[in-house]
Design a protein around this motif. Structure first.
Motif, PDB file in Angstrom:
ATOM      1  N   ARG A 290     117.343  45.752 -68.896  1.00 43.03           N
ATOM      2  CA  ARG A 290     118.324  44.662 -68.851  1.00 43.03           C
ATOM      3  C   ARG A 290     119.277  44.929 -67.708  1.00 43.03           C
ATOM      4  O   ARG A 290     119.798  46.045 -67.586  1.00 43.03           O
ATOM      5  CB  ARG A 290     119.144  44.626 -70.151  1.00 43.03           C
ATOM      6  CG  ARG A 290     118.341  44.312 -71.389  1.00 43.03           C
ATOM      7  CD  ARG A 290     119.096  44.769 -72.627  1.00 43.03           C
ATOM      8  NE  ARG A 290     119.252  46.219 -72.650  1.00 43.03           N
ATOM      9  CZ  ARG A 290     120.073  46.883 -73.467  1.00 43.03           C
ATOM     10  NH1 ARG A 290     120.815  46.232 -74.334  1.00 43.03           N
ATOM     11  NH2 ARG A 290     120.151  48.201 -73.434  1.00 43.03           N
TER      12      ARG A 290
ATOM     13  N   LYS B 206     125.705  37.261 -66.648  1.00 44.73           N
ATOM     14  CA  LYS B 206     126.204  38.086 -67.752  1.00 44.73           C
ATOM     15  C   LYS B 206     127.081  39.183 -67.150  1.00 44.73           C
ATOM     16  O   LYS B 206     127.075  39.373 -65.922  1.00 44.73           O
ATOM     17  CB  LYS B 206     125.071  38.653 -68.590  1.00 44.73           C
ATOM     18  CG  LYS B 206     124.211  39.685 -67.892  1.00 44.73           C
ATOM     19  CD  LYS B 206     123.236  40.250 -68.900  1.00 44.73           C
ATOM     20  CE  LYS B 206     122.399  41.352 -68.312  1.00 44.73           C
ATOM     21  NZ  LYS B 206     121.495  41.941 -69.276  1.00 44.73           N
TER      22      LYS B 206
ATOM     23  N   ARG C 290     121.997  42.172 -83.260  1.00 43.50           N
ATOM     24  CA  ARG C 290     122.081  41.893 -81.825  1.00 43.50           C
ATOM     25  C   ARG C 290     121.515  40.519 -81.463  1.00 43.50           C
ATOM     26  O   ARG C 290     120.708  39.962 -82.186  1.00 43.50           O
ATOM     27  CB  ARG C 290     121.350  42.997 -81.062  1.00 43.50           C
ATOM     28  CG  ARG C 290     122.039  44.335 -81.308  1.00 43.50           C
ATOM     29  CD  ARG C 290     121.196  45.485 -80.875  1.00 43.50           C
ATOM     30  NE  ARG C 290     121.195  45.601 -79.432  1.00 43.50           N
ATOM     31  CZ  ARG C 290     120.497  46.511 -78.775  1.00 43.50           C
ATOM     32  NH1 ARG C 290     119.747  47.362 -79.425  1.00 43.50           N
ATOM     33  NH2 ARG C 290     120.539  46.564 -77.466  1.00 43.50           N
ATOM     34  N   PHE C 291     122.015  40.021 -80.349  1.00 45.78           N
ATOM     35  CA  PHE C 291     121.544  38.735 -79.829  1.00 45.78           C
ATOM     36  C   PHE C 291     121.851  37.557 -80.753  1.00 45.78           C
ATOM     37  O   PHE C 291     121.109  36.592 -80.821  1.00 45.78           O
ATOM     38  CB  PHE C 291     120.031  38.790 -79.549  1.00 45.78           C
ATOM     39  CG  PHE C 291     119.769  39.016 -78.093  1.00 45.78           C
ATOM     40  CD1 PHE C 291     119.965  40.254 -77.535  1.00 45.78           C
ATOM     41  CD2 PHE C 291     119.370  37.985 -77.267  1.00 45.78           C
ATOM     42  CE1 PHE C 291     119.775  40.464 -76.182  1.00 45.78           C
ATOM     43  CE2 PHE C 291     119.169  38.177 -75.911  1.00 45.78           C
ATOM     44  CZ  PHE C 291     119.372  39.424 -75.369  1.00 45.78           C
TER      45      PHE C 291
ATOM     46  N   TYR D 157     121.449  30.634 -72.183  1.00 44.27           N
ATOM     47  CA  TYR D 157     121.034  31.841 -71.470  1.00 44.27           C
ATOM     48  C   TYR D 157     120.735  31.495 -70.009  1.00 44.27           C
ATOM     49  O   TYR D 157     120.359  30.380 -69.679  1.00 44.27           O
ATOM     50  CB  TYR D 157     119.821  32.501 -72.135  1.00 44.27           C
ATOM     51  CG  TYR D 157     118.592  31.622 -72.250  1.00 44.27           C
ATOM     52  CD1 TYR D 157     117.782  31.361 -71.160  1.00 44.27           C
ATOM     53  CD2 TYR D 157     118.240  31.049 -73.477  1.00 44.27           C
ATOM     54  CE1 TYR D 157     116.659  30.553 -71.266  1.00 44.27           C
ATOM     55  CE2 TYR D 157     117.123  30.231 -73.587  1.00 44.27           C
ATOM     56  CZ  TYR D 157     116.340  29.991 -72.482  1.00 44.27           C
ATOM     57  OH  TYR D 157     115.236  29.178 -72.574  1.00 44.27           O
TER      58      TYR D 157
ATOM     59  N   LYS E  86     116.110  33.393 -80.158  1.00 45.20           N
ATOM     60  CA  LYS E  86     117.222  33.852 -80.997  1.00 45.20           C
ATOM     61  C   LYS E  86     118.541  33.264 -80.473  1.00 45.20           C
ATOM     62  O   LYS E  86     119.378  32.792 -81.245  1.00 45.20           O
ATOM     63  CB  LYS E  86     117.266  35.396 -80.931  1.00 45.20           C
ATOM     64  CG  LYS E  86     117.618  36.061 -82.233  1.00 45.20           C
ATOM     65  CD  LYS E  86     117.442  37.569 -82.164  1.00 45.20           C
ATOM     66  CE  LYS E  86     118.136  38.230 -83.351  1.00 45.20           C
ATOM     67  NZ  LYS E  86     118.142  39.667 -83.323  1.00 45.20           N
ATOM     68  N   ILE E  87     118.699  33.277 -79.162  1.00 46.73           N
ATOM     69  CA  ILE E  87     119.934  32.737 -78.564  1.00 46.73           C
ATOM     70  C   ILE E  87     120.029  31.233 -78.823  1.00 46.73           C
ATOM     71  O   ILE E  87     121.071  30.732 -79.256  1.00 46.73           O
ATOM     72  CB  ILE E  87     119.969  33.014 -77.040  1.00 46.73           C
ATOM     73  CG1 ILE E  87     120.094  34.514 -76.777  1.00 46.73           C
ATOM     74  CG2 ILE E  87     121.129  32.271 -76.383  1.00 46.73           C
ATOM     75  CD1 ILE E  87     119.984  34.905 -75.313  1.00 46.73           C
TER      76      ILE E  87
ATOM     77  N   LEU F 144     113.648  36.600 -77.688  1.00 44.89           N
ATOM     78  CA  LEU F 144     115.097  36.767 -77.508  1.00 44.89           C
ATOM     79  C   LEU F 144     115.758  35.443 -77.113  1.00 44.89           C
ATOM     80  O   LEU F 144     116.848  35.109 -77.589  1.00 44.89           O
ATOM     81  CB  LEU F 144     115.381  37.850 -76.458  1.00 44.89           C
ATOM     82  CG  LEU F 144     114.980  39.267 -76.894  1.00 44.89           C
ATOM     83  CD1 LEU F 144     115.068  40.235 -75.725  1.00 44.89           C
ATOM     84  CD2 LEU F 144     115.844  39.748 -78.057  1.00 44.89           C
TER      85      LEU F 144
END
Ligand SMILES: NC(=O)c1ccc[n+]([C@@H]2O[C@H](COP(=O)([O-])OP(=O)(O)OC[C@H]3O[C@@H](n4cnc5c(N)ncnc54)[C@H](O)[C@@H]3O)[C@@H](O)[C@H]2O)c1
Length: 441
Positions: A156, A326, A253-254, A261, A219-220, A216
């Motif tokens: 990341r 980010k 998390r996430f 995103y 999930k966001i 991921l």
């Protein structure tokens, strides 16, 4: 081991530097002459916490060098990593021209055994395509021989060095025993704490990377939709996040909602997986929705702002905190802040932006259309409102007294839910965040 890394961007430079750190001799090659010159003169072209120190140390100890010359870079290397771009091509499918082009160039110069490792994020079947290129162009009569391995990268940005040095897992796709042995040896210093090196076939390895990023991103987008619903029904997304995150099957998390995103991976990788699925006649319904939700979420902060000003923001002055996609990176690829700037400019607003690392990149895009300030407070001078697009740590606990003395109206649109609602009430702000109660006077 002697290693060449082809492509010295975020992934290539971190990979090359971290491989040198465990004693390997690494040559990084890139076609960008300016970038290579910069690195040859000891300057690092990207901001990535912790990388600079390792970069200098390994250059000084002659384990890390840079060149534009592919022949020179791979001459003595046993392993050649491909860390090349795979941007969205036609219809969102990954553009493989960089990877296949480099494979062809390599095939024409290799005269002994090399292990070719694809680190780029590539669709299922790419290893076969790379192998076919070598099959066609490799001069076997002069000793040329390769194994082609898929080794997707999960680092990341912002914590890339830690992620590379102590990966949760290393995924290696190859059926070749010789390649497995070399890759095990190469990665063993990085998994000493017991995290797994997971061997599989090339296709599964290629798909693992897309599955991880798409999961991921899902999930966001899911949490962003929950947040949007929270605002309609008067629930608090922070409470829900804690409530569901305590369930180990879901994980903590996430689960933070936001303004969609961005970055160089999720947007293109979700799109590429949808496209790749459709090429195999599979309609990936969830991911189509993820894309749709994300596109809408990127507009949400400006919508909130337009609502507040009843559609008229012409001539209004906004302070924008955060430009990078980010925190802890200077990467602005697909950053939500770029959409915010474009939208606000379209409506005739003016913007003064501040970001600790990404201002010059944004200046390259918008030039004089927006102003930049040298610190977060100067941006607030005379501003009608503050808009927060990136959750840099230094925005979390600002000097609210100083802010109050500069901002024209105490109005904040926070796309990252940085502040406590009670604190905003106490300070007397109009405070509009994501999936939480609106604080208004
Ligand atoms: N950035 C991330 O966080 C991340 C994480 C995991 C995987 N990936 C994947 O890794 C790959 C690389 O991503 P990145 O972010 O490092 O890209 P990047 O754009 O930062 O770097 C790519 C580099 O390759 C160079 N290049 C292009 N063509 C070349 C050629 N023929 N020979 C030598 N160099 C060449 C470019 O000049 C550039 O420096 C992509 O497939 C990406 O999806 C990225």
């Amino acid at each position: 081991m002697k290693i060449a890394v082809v492509g010295t961007g975020y992934v290539g430079l971190v990979t090359g530097t971290c491989l040198a750190e465990t004693g390997n001799t690494v040559t990084c090659v890139d076609i960008n002459e300016q970038k290579v010159k910069l690195m040859q003169s000891g300057q690092i072209p990207i901001y990535e916490p912790g990388l600079e120190m390792l970069f200098h140390r390994n250059i000084e100890q002659s384990r890390l060098t840079f060149t534009t010359n592919l022949v020179e870079a791979v001459k003595d290397a046993k392993i050649v990593f491909l860390a090349l771009p795979t941007p969205p091509g036609e219809g969102g499918a990954a553009d493989l021209s960089y990877v296949l082009g480099a494979a062809e160039s390599l095939a024409k110069i290799i005269i002994n055994y090399k292990l070719i490792v694809t680190k780029s994020t590539v669709p299922v079947g790419t290893a076969d395509k790379v192998k076919a290129v070598f099959e066609k162009h490799l001069d076997k009569t002069s000793g040329g021989e390769v194994d082609v391995v898929s080794n997707p990268e999960f680092l990341r940005e912002g914590v890339a060095v830690d992620d590379f040095m102590k990966p949760d897992r290393v995924v290696i796709g190859t059926k070749s025993e010789r390649a497995q042995k070399i890759m095990s040896e190469l990665y063993s210093p990085y998994v000493r704490q017991g995290n797994p090196i997971i061997f599989m076939d090339e296709r599964s390895s290629e798909l693992t990377k897309y599955a991880a990023n798409s999961f991921l991103a899902t999930k966001i987008s899911f949490m962003n939709e929950i947040a949007n619903l929270c605002e309609l029904v008067g629930a608090d997304v922070d409470a829900i996040r804690r409530g569901i995150g305590a369930d180990e099957r879901i994980g903590k998390r996430f689960l933070f909602p936001g303004i969609g995103y961005g970055g160089s991976c999720f947007p293109k990788d979700v799109q590429a997986l949808v496209q790749s699925a459709s090429e195999h006649t599979y309609d990936f319904k969830i991911l189509n929705s993820v894309l749709e939700v994300n596109a809408l979420q990127k507009k949400i902060l400006v919508e909130k702002l337009l609502n507040y000003y009843k559609g008229d923001i012409k001539g209004k002055k906004f302070a924008l905190w955060g430009l990078a996609f980010k925190p802890e990176t200077d990467d602005i690829r697909e950053a939500p802040a770029l959409d915010i700037i474009e939208n606000l400019l379209e409506y005739g607003a003016t913007i003064t932006a501040f970001d600790p690392q990404a201002m010059s990149q944004v200046k390259n895009i918008f030039g004089e259309k927006i102003s930049f300030s040298s610190n977060q407070y100067d941006a607030l001078e005379g501003a009608d409102a503050l808009v927060i697009a990136t959750e840099w740590s230094l925005f979390r606990n600002p000097d609210f007294d100083r802010m109050e003395s500069l901002i024209k109206h105490k109005v904040i649109f926070d796309g990252r839910n940085l502040y406590d609602l009670q604190k905003m009430i106490d300070l007397g702000y109009y405070y509009n965040s994501i999936g939480r109660k609106l604080v208004q006077l």
